[in-house]
Scaffold this motif. Structure first.
Motif, mmCIF file in Angstrom:
data_model
loop_
_atom_site.group_PDB
_atom_site.id
_atom_site.type_symbol
_atom_site.label_atom_id
_atom_site.label_comp_id
_atom_site.label_asym_id
_atom_site.label_seq_id
_atom_site.Cartn_x
_atom_site.Cartn_y
_atom_site.Cartn_z
ATOM 1 N N GLY A 215 -62.479 -48.341 18.647
ATOM 2 C CA GLY A 215 -62.779 -47.075 19.309
ATOM 3 C C GLY A 215 -62.273 -45.883 18.520
ATOM 4 O O GLY A 215 -62.962 -44.856 18.403
ATOM 5 N N TRP A 216 -61.085 -46.009 17.957
ATOM 6 C CA TRP A 216 -60.511 -44.956 17.104
ATOM 7 C C TRP A 216 -61.380 -44.726 15.869
ATOM 8 O O TRP A 216 -61.758 -43.584 15.557
ATOM 9 C CB TRP A 216 -59.088 -45.361 16.708
ATOM 10 C CG TRP A 216 -58.505 -44.649 15.539
ATOM 11 C CD1 TRP A 216 -58.013 -43.367 15.502
ATOM 12 C CD2 TRP A 216 -58.332 -45.184 14.213
ATOM 13 N NE1 TRP A 216 -57.550 -43.065 14.236
ATOM 14 C CE2 TRP A 216 -57.736 -44.160 13.433
ATOM 15 C CE3 TRP A 216 -58.620 -46.402 13.614
ATOM 16 C CZ2 TRP A 216 -57.426 -44.347 12.087
ATOM 17 C CZ3 TRP A 216 -58.313 -46.590 12.278
ATOM 18 C CH2 TRP A 216 -57.731 -45.570 11.528
ATOM 19 N N GLN A 217 -61.736 -45.812 15.184
ATOM 20 C CA GLN A 217 -62.556 -45.685 13.985
ATOM 21 C C GLN A 217 -63.915 -45.062 14.301
ATOM 22 O O GLN A 217 -64.382 -44.160 13.584
ATOM 23 C CB GLN A 217 -62.778 -47.063 13.350
ATOM 24 C CG GLN A 217 -61.597 -47.620 12.588
ATOM 25 C CD GLN A 217 -61.913 -48.969 11.975
ATOM 26 O OE1 GLN A 217 -62.745 -49.721 12.489
ATOM 27 N NE2 GLN A 217 -61.241 -49.293 10.880
ATOM 28 N N ALA A 218 -64.553 -45.543 15.359
ATOM 29 C CA ALA A 218 -65.893 -45.063 15.701
ATOM 30 C C ALA A 218 -65.887 -43.569 16.001
ATOM 31 O O ALA A 218 -66.814 -42.844 15.620
ATOM 32 C CB ALA A 218 -66.430 -45.836 16.899
ATOM 33 N N THR A 219 -64.847 -43.091 16.658
ATOM 34 C CA THR A 219 -64.767 -41.667 16.995
ATOM 35 C C THR A 219 -64.632 -40.816 15.743
ATOM 36 O O THR A 219 -65.298 -39.783 15.600
ATOM 37 C CB THR A 219 -63.581 -41.409 17.940
ATOM 38 O OG1 THR A 219 -63.713 -42.253 19.090
ATOM 39 C CG2 THR A 219 -63.542 -39.959 18.392
ATOM 40 N N LEU A 220 -63.773 -41.232 14.819
ATOM 41 C CA LEU A 220 -63.595 -40.463 13.582
ATOM 42 C C LEU A 220 -64.871 -40.476 12.743
ATOM 43 O O LEU A 220 -65.297 -39.437 12.229
ATOM 44 C CB LEU A 220 -62.426 -41.034 12.774
ATOM 45 C CG LEU A 220 -61.022 -40.908 13.404
ATOM 46 C CD1 LEU A 220 -59.975 -41.515 12.470
ATOM 47 C CD2 LEU A 220 -60.683 -39.455 13.699
ATOM 48 N N ARG A 221 -65.490 -41.647 12.630
ATOM 49 C CA ARG A 221 -66.696 -41.742 11.796
ATOM 50 C C ARG A 221 -67.857 -40.951 12.387
ATOM 51 O O ARG A 221 -68.639 -40.336 11.657
ATOM 52 C CB ARG A 221 -67.076 -43.204 11.626
ATOM 53 C CG ARG A 221 -66.136 -43.959 10.688
ATOM 54 C CD ARG A 221 -66.397 -45.449 10.690
ATOM 55 N NE ARG A 221 -65.540 -46.152 9.737
ATOM 56 C CZ ARG A 221 -65.274 -47.446 9.773
ATOM 57 N NH1 ARG A 221 -65.819 -48.196 10.731
ATOM 58 N NH2 ARG A 221 -64.483 -47.995 8.873
ATOM 59 N N ALA A 222 -67.968 -40.955 13.724
ATOM 60 C CA ALA A 222 -69.068 -40.233 14.366
ATOM 61 C C ALA A 222 -68.986 -38.733 14.094
ATOM 62 O O ALA A 222 -70.016 -38.043 14.129
ATOM 63 C CB ALA A 222 -69.047 -40.492 15.873
ATOM 64 N N GLN A 223 -67.792 -38.246 13.812
ATOM 65 C CA GLN A 223 -67.624 -36.818 13.570
ATOM 66 C C GLN A 223 -67.350 -36.501 12.101
ATOM 67 O O GLN A 223 -66.951 -35.383 11.761
ATOM 68 C CB GLN A 223 -66.502 -36.277 14.450
ATOM 69 C CG GLN A 223 -66.807 -36.470 15.931
ATOM 70 C CD GLN A 223 -65.848 -35.723 16.831
ATOM 71 O OE1 GLN A 223 -65.330 -34.672 16.470
ATOM 72 N NE2 GLN A 223 -65.623 -36.249 18.019
ATOM 73 N N GLY A 224 -67.565 -37.491 11.246
ATOM 74 C CA GLY A 224 -67.425 -37.264 9.813
ATOM 75 C C GLY A 224 -66.002 -37.004 9.361
ATOM 76 O O GLY A 224 -65.781 -36.346 8.341
ATOM 77 N N ARG A 225 -65.036 -37.538 10.092
ATOM 78 C CA ARG A 225 -63.631 -37.326 9.732
ATOM 79 C C ARG A 225 -63.124 -38.463 8.848
ATOM 80 O O ARG A 225 -63.652 -39.585 8.855
ATOM 81 C CB ARG A 225 -62.767 -37.241 10.991
ATOM 82 C CG ARG A 225 -63.221 -36.229 12.027
ATOM 83 C CD ARG A 225 -63.240 -34.795 11.467
ATOM 84 N NE ARG A 225 -63.693 -33.863 12.485
ATOM 85 C CZ ARG A 225 -62.899 -33.168 13.287
ATOM 86 N NH1 ARG A 225 -61.580 -33.304 13.179
ATOM 87 N NH2 ARG A 225 -63.409 -32.341 14.173
#
Length: 374
Positions: A215-225
């Motif tokens: 969940g942490w990874q998916a959130t960062l990747r979805a926002q290009g972080r």
């Protein structure tokens, strides 16, 4: 007053016909009330229950088992651990099972036990349980990533949080979706203005630890972080402390999502000893909302797990499958995400404001001490 000698015949135990007579209803209505069947008015139900309490009536579950072929017992397989999450979920399951009029049979497994879940399930089936709850948070596969073989079970199975690995008349799930909660925790830190969020993960044999990491990874990747390297602990405050000593050396670090509150507490202690202020320099968010989380310094922002509602929904689905096997399973809802915002999270320090960041010296030893501002 003369006391009875205790040698005379004991009064007969009250029967359902006695309850029916006192409540002014039929014996069939008494049966319907105690089987929690529909089409009984609230007034009649209350009269029957009041009469039963007055008489001290208890259902003869052994006789009912002979007639129905069910023992009105539910077995639970759970990891033998005092960790807050699994222990709280087990307590919730126990309350709900008893409230539903079923007996509870619990078998604990131990991490590394070669018989594991299979041995626990066999033990419960030997006891004649009507259904089984799997509250087992660890992957027992050969590779630690789902390499195990599916078990064959001849009663309905409810799996709490982990992927279903059973062949059974009905396999149900409830809870889980820790990835959604992890997304919410990570998003909270991003919404505060942090460029990225580091993660202090739990041991990856645990399904919950994997879900929170994903969940942490998916959130960062979805926002290009940027997705920073993961630091892994073992759920304990001591492992959080050790991780905090390492993370404190990263001068660009401004936010950390810890996979449970105990590790977050150890992390905060290590950051404080290293001269990194929480939340002025580094924001920290945990997961679980353990009772002490509101009373540490600073009080911990965290995600509260809905243990009681997960137990309620899951057991309701399991009992429905036991008692109405010919009907479709009850629908499943996503668990609520309850973010508890306290004082350990804040916007990141302003790099243009020299007063908003602290200068610090990391102590070379993990022994207790105080960091000295430089």
């Amino acid at each position: 007053m003369t006391r009875g000698t205790g040698r005379g015949p004991s009064p007969a135990a009250p029967r359902s016909v006695d309850v029916a007579r006192l409540a002014g209803v039929s014996q069939k209505t008494v049966s319907r009330v105690f089987n929690d069947e529909p089409y009984v008015s609230a007034d009649v139900r209350q009269r029957v229950l009041a009469a039963a309490e007055q008489l001290g009536y208890r259902r003869n579950n052994a006789a009912r088992a002979l007639v129905s072929g069910r023992t009105r017992s539910i077995g639970v397989v759970t990891l033998g651990t005092a960790l807050y999450g699994p222990a709280s979920l087990l307590m919730g399951v126990e309350r709900v099972v008893r409230d539903m009029g079923y007996a509870l049979r619990v078998v604990n497994t131990m991490e590394g036990d070669p018989s594991g879940i299979a041995g626990a399930v066999d033990s419960l089936l030997d006891q004649g349980v009507d259904g089984i709850v799997i509250s087992e948070p660890i992957d027992e596969g050969d590779e630690g990533h789902g390499g195990g073989t599916a078990l064959r079970v001849d009663v309905p199975v409810l799996v709490l949080g982990a992927p279903p690995t059973f062949t059974a008349p009905t396999v149900l799930t409830a809870g889980g979706r820790a990835d959604l909660m992890a997304c919410r925790a990570t998003q909270h830190l991003l919404d505060l203005g942090h460029e990225t969020v580091h993660h202090l993960a739990g041991p990856q044999r645990w399904y919950a630890a994997r879900d929170r990491l994903e969940g942490w990874q998916a959130t960062l990747r979805a926002q290009g972080r940027t997705v920073p390297p993961v630091v892994q602990g073992d759920w304990s405050a001591a492992s959080g402390y050790r991780a905090g000593r390492r993370l404190a050396e990263d001068g660009d670090l401004t936010a950390v999502f810890a996979a449970n509150d105990d590790m977050a507490i150890g992390l905060i202690r290590a950051l404080a000893e290293s001269g990194r202020r929480v939340p002025q320099d580094i924001s920290v968010i945990g997961f679980d909302d353990i009772p002490v989380a509101a009373y540490i310094s600073p009080p911990l922002t965290t995600v509260r797990q809905p243990f009681e509602s997960v137990a309620q929904e899951g057991l309701k689905r399991l009992v429905h499958a036991i008692e109405s096997p010919e009907e479709e399973p009850l629908p499943l809802s996503d668990p609520p995400v309850d973010l508890v915002i306290r004082a350990s999270t804040a916007p990141p320090p302003d790099p243009e404001d020299p007063g908003s960041t602290s200068h610090y010296t990391v102590l070379p030893s993990p022994a207790a001490g105080t960091a000295r501002p430089s």
